[in-house]
Design a protein around this motif. Structure first.
Motif, PDB file in Angstrom:
ATOM      1  N   VAL A 143       0.864  -1.183   0.000  1.00  0.00           N
ATOM      2  CA  VAL A 143       0.000   0.000   0.000  1.00  0.00           C
ATOM      3  C   VAL A 143       0.898   1.230   0.000  1.00  0.00           C
ATOM      4  N   THR A 144       0.644   2.152  -0.888  1.00  0.00           N
ATOM      5  CA  THR A 144       1.529   3.303  -1.088  1.00  0.00           C
ATOM      6  C   THR A 144       0.912   4.636  -0.698  1.00  0.00           C
ATOM      7  N   ALA A 145      -0.416   4.692  -0.523  1.00  0.00           N
ATOM      8  CA  ALA A 145      -1.066   5.969  -0.204  1.00  0.00           C
ATOM      9  C   ALA A 145      -2.379   5.740   0.516  1.00  0.00           C
ATOM     10  N   LEU A 146      -2.677   6.623   1.493  1.00  0.00           N
ATOM     11  CA  LEU A 146      -3.951   6.620   2.212  1.00  0.00           C
ATOM     12  C   LEU A 146      -4.520   8.031   2.174  1.00  0.00           C
ATOM     13  N   TYR A 147      -5.854   8.133   2.089  1.00  0.00           N
ATOM     14  CA  TYR A 147      -6.487   9.457   2.151  1.00  0.00           C
ATOM     15  C   TYR A 147      -7.955   9.301   2.505  1.00  0.00           C
ATOM     16  N   GLN A 148      -8.450  10.173   3.380  1.00  0.00           N
ATOM     17  CA  GLN A 148      -9.877  10.199   3.711  1.00  0.00           C
ATOM     18  C   GLN A 148     -10.469  11.492   3.171  1.00  0.00           C
ATOM     19  N   ASP A 149     -11.477  11.397   2.301  1.00  0.00           N
ATOM     20  CA  ASP A 149     -12.029  12.589   1.676  1.00  0.00           C
ATOM     21  C   ASP A 149     -13.086  13.247   2.570  1.00  0.00           C
ATOM     22  N   ARG A 150     -13.656  14.348   2.113  1.00  0.00           N
ATOM     23  CA  ARG A 150     -14.596  15.121   2.930  1.00  0.00           C
ATOM     24  C   ARG A 150     -15.904  14.385   3.160  1.00  0.00           C
ATOM     25  N   GLN A 151     -16.177  13.349   2.367  1.00  0.00           N
ATOM     26  CA  GLN A 151     -17.355  12.518   2.596  1.00  0.00           C
ATOM     27  C   GLN A 151     -17.038  11.307   3.482  1.00  0.00           C
ATOM     28  N   SER A 152     -15.828  11.338   4.057  1.00  0.00           N
ATOM     29  CA  SER A 152     -15.341  10.298   4.978  1.00  0.00           C
ATOM     30  C   SER A 152     -15.083   8.960   4.305  1.00  0.00           C
ATOM     31  N   ARG A 153     -15.014   8.933   2.985  1.00  0.00           N
ATOM     32  CA  ARG A 153     -14.601   7.711   2.299  1.00  0.00           C
ATOM     33  C   ARG A 153     -13.093   7.557   2.428  1.00  0.00           C
ATOM     34  N   LEU A 154     -12.646   6.349   2.708  1.00  0.00           N
ATOM     35  CA  LEU A 154     -11.227   6.067   2.842  1.00  0.00           C
ATOM     36  C   LEU A 154     -10.697   5.517   1.522  1.00  0.00           C
ATOM     37  N   TRP A 155      -9.663   6.174   0.992  1.00  0.00           N
ATOM     38  CA  TRP A 155      -9.055   5.779  -0.272  1.00  0.00           C
ATOM     39  C   TRP A 155      -7.692   5.155  -0.006  1.00  0.00           C
ATOM     40  N   VAL A 156      -7.399   4.085  -0.749  1.00  0.00           N
ATOM     41  CA  VAL A 156      -6.134   3.371  -0.572  1.00  0.00           C
ATOM     42  C   VAL A 156      -5.506   3.132  -1.940  1.00  0.00           C
ATOM     43  N   GLY A 157      -4.266   3.580  -2.089  1.00  0.00           N
ATOM     44  CA  GLY A 157      -3.531   3.353  -3.331  1.00  0.00           C
ATOM     45  C   GLY A 157      -2.505   2.260  -3.129  1.00  0.00           C
TER      46      GLY A 157
ATOM     47  N   ALA B 271     -11.571   1.800  -7.968  1.00  0.00           N
ATOM     48  CA  ALA B 271     -11.786   2.961  -8.839  1.00  0.00           C
ATOM     49  C   ALA B 271     -10.843   2.873 -10.040  1.00  0.00           C
ATOM     50  N   PRO B 272     -11.325   3.215 -11.220  1.00  0.00           N
ATOM     51  CA  PRO B 272     -10.466   3.145 -12.416  1.00  0.00           C
ATOM     52  C   PRO B 272      -9.407   4.243 -12.418  1.00  0.00           C
ATOM     53  N   THR B 273      -8.195   3.900 -12.776  1.00  0.00           N
ATOM     54  CA  THR B 273      -7.101   4.862 -12.924  1.00  0.00           C
ATOM     55  C   THR B 273      -6.323   4.527 -14.190  1.00  0.00           C
ATOM     56  N   SER B 274      -5.502   5.460 -14.632  1.00  0.00           N
ATOM     57  CA  SER B 274      -4.750   5.270 -15.870  1.00  0.00           C
ATOM     58  C   SER B 274      -3.565   4.332 -15.707  1.00  0.00           C
ATOM     59  N   HIS B 275      -3.203   4.035 -14.465  1.00  0.00           N
ATOM     60  CA  HIS B 275      -2.061   3.151 -14.205  1.00  0.00           C
ATOM     61  C   HIS B 275      -2.263   2.510 -12.834  1.00  0.00           C
ATOM     62  N   PRO B 276      -1.891   1.239 -12.660  1.00  0.00           N
ATOM     63  CA  PRO B 276      -2.137   0.558 -11.379  1.00  0.00           C
ATOM     64  C   PRO B 276      -1.159   0.912 -10.263  1.00  0.00           C
ATOM     65  N   ALA B 277      -0.088   1.653 -10.576  1.00  0.00           N
ATOM     66  CA  ALA B 277       0.874   2.051  -9.545  1.00  0.00           C
ATOM     67  C   ALA B 277       0.515   3.438  -9.036  1.00  0.00           C
ATOM     68  N   ILE B 278       0.025   3.518  -7.798  1.00  0.00           N
ATOM     69  CA  ILE B 278      -0.440   4.782  -7.220  1.00  0.00           C
ATOM     70  C   ILE B 278       0.644   5.355  -6.299  1.00  0.00           C
ATOM     71  N   LEU B 279       0.906   6.655  -6.451  1.00  0.00           N
ATOM     72  CA  LEU B 279       1.925   7.312  -5.639  1.00  0.00           C
ATOM     73  C   LEU B 279       1.335   8.218  -4.558  1.00  0.00           C
ATOM     74  N   SER B 280       0.271   8.952  -4.886  1.00  0.00           N
ATOM     75  CA  SER B 280      -0.267   9.937  -3.945  1.00  0.00           C
ATOM     76  C   SER B 280      -1.739  10.187  -4.210  1.00  0.00           C
ATOM     77  N   ILE B 281      -2.446  10.663  -3.155  1.00  0.00           N
ATOM     78  CA  ILE B 281      -3.872  10.959  -3.240  1.00  0.00           C
ATOM     79  C   ILE B 281      -4.142  12.236  -2.465  1.00  0.00           C
ATOM     80  N   THR B 282      -4.923  13.161  -3.053  1.00  0.00           N
ATOM     81  CA  THR B 282      -5.355  14.346  -2.322  1.00  0.00           C
ATOM     82  C   THR B 282      -6.658  14.860  -2.926  1.00  0.00           C
ATOM     83  N   GLU B 283      -7.212  15.912  -2.341  1.00  0.00           N
ATOM     84  CA  GLU B 283      -8.522  16.420  -2.738  1.00  0.00           C
ATOM     85  C   GLU B 283      -8.467  17.928  -2.851  1.00  0.00           C
ATOM     86  N   ASP B 284      -9.192  18.509  -3.824  1.00  0.00           N
ATOM     87  CA  ASP B 284      -9.204  19.963  -3.961  1.00  0.00           C
ATOM     88  C   ASP B 284     -10.453  20.563  -3.325  1.00  0.00           C
ATOM     89  N   ALA B 285     -10.577  21.888  -3.414  1.00  0.00           N
ATOM     90  CA  ALA B 285     -11.676  22.601  -2.756  1.00  0.00           C
ATOM     91  C   ALA B 285     -13.040  22.264  -3.359  1.00  0.00           C
TER      92      ALA B 285
END
Length: 213
Positions: free
Chosen positions: A137-151, A168-182
């Protein structure tokens, strides 16, 4: 803009994790397990004398109160007055740590997610991740809707929603980072597929009414 380099005391190795504490100091850790802080224009290094093991990457995160959490070699705890205070240990060589929106932090050890509300205890969260043994596991993030994302390093991006893990679909299976904008868009950095933006799909429901003659 002030630039800090190894000449100022920073590491010559790759920086792997960063966090900001309640005093506004920036904390960094490198690929060799060294930890540094940058504040008031000065760089300080922390090692064995500060309670760190200097074995494996130190993962850093600050909770809602600005308390700095450190995870290294399965030992989880906080940094207080320049000393690492171990709270508990998990059976994993590398445990990712990420701030939780309701306080405390999230931890990922292997396929298992934990929630720690204080440095002395942790609770097992939900079901294990649906990934193959050995996948990192390379990245963790909890968004404003309290969903937990794992890369992950090779199996893509997952999130916990409605009582189960979803992919969730992504362009590549190797995830480095996760964040959220305003605006609530999720941004996912990949190793080989560029930067992905995930938007919540908005739909409209139209109710059918019988025609009146």
């Amino acid at each position: 803009v002030q630039t800090f380099t190894p000449k100022d005391g920073l590491s010559i190795y790759q920086i792997r994790s960063m966090a900001e504490d309640k005093e506004g100091n920036i904390w960094l850790s490198d690929s060799q397990g060294h930890v540094f802080s940058v504040g008031d224009g000065k760089v300080k290094q922390f090692g064995i004398e500060s309670g760190l093991s200097a074995q494996g990457v130190c993962w850093l995160a600050s909770d809602l109160d600005g308390q700095l959490w450190i995870s290294q070699g399965g030992r989880e705890g906080v940094m207080r007055k320049g000393h690492f205070e171990v709270g508990f240990t998990l059976k994993a060589d590398s445990v990712l740590v990420q701030s939780a929106r309701a306080g405390g932090v999230w931890l990922c050890a292997g396929k298992q997610i934990y929630r720690s509300r204080d440095r002395a205890s942790q609770e097992r969260f939900a079901e294990p991740l649906p990934i193959k043994p050995g996948v990192k596991v390379t990245a963790l993030y909890q968004d404003r809707q309290s969903r937990l994302w794992v890369g992950t390093a090779s199996e893509g991006l997952f999130y916990w929603d409605a009582g189960s893990w979803q992919k969730a679909p992504t362009s590549h299976p190797a995830i480095l980072s996760i964040t959220e904008d305003a605006e609530g868009n999720l941004w996912v950095g990949t190793m080989g597929g560029g930067l992905n933006r995930l938007r919540t799909r908005v739909g409209m429901v139209f109710q059918a009414f019988p025609l009146c003659r």
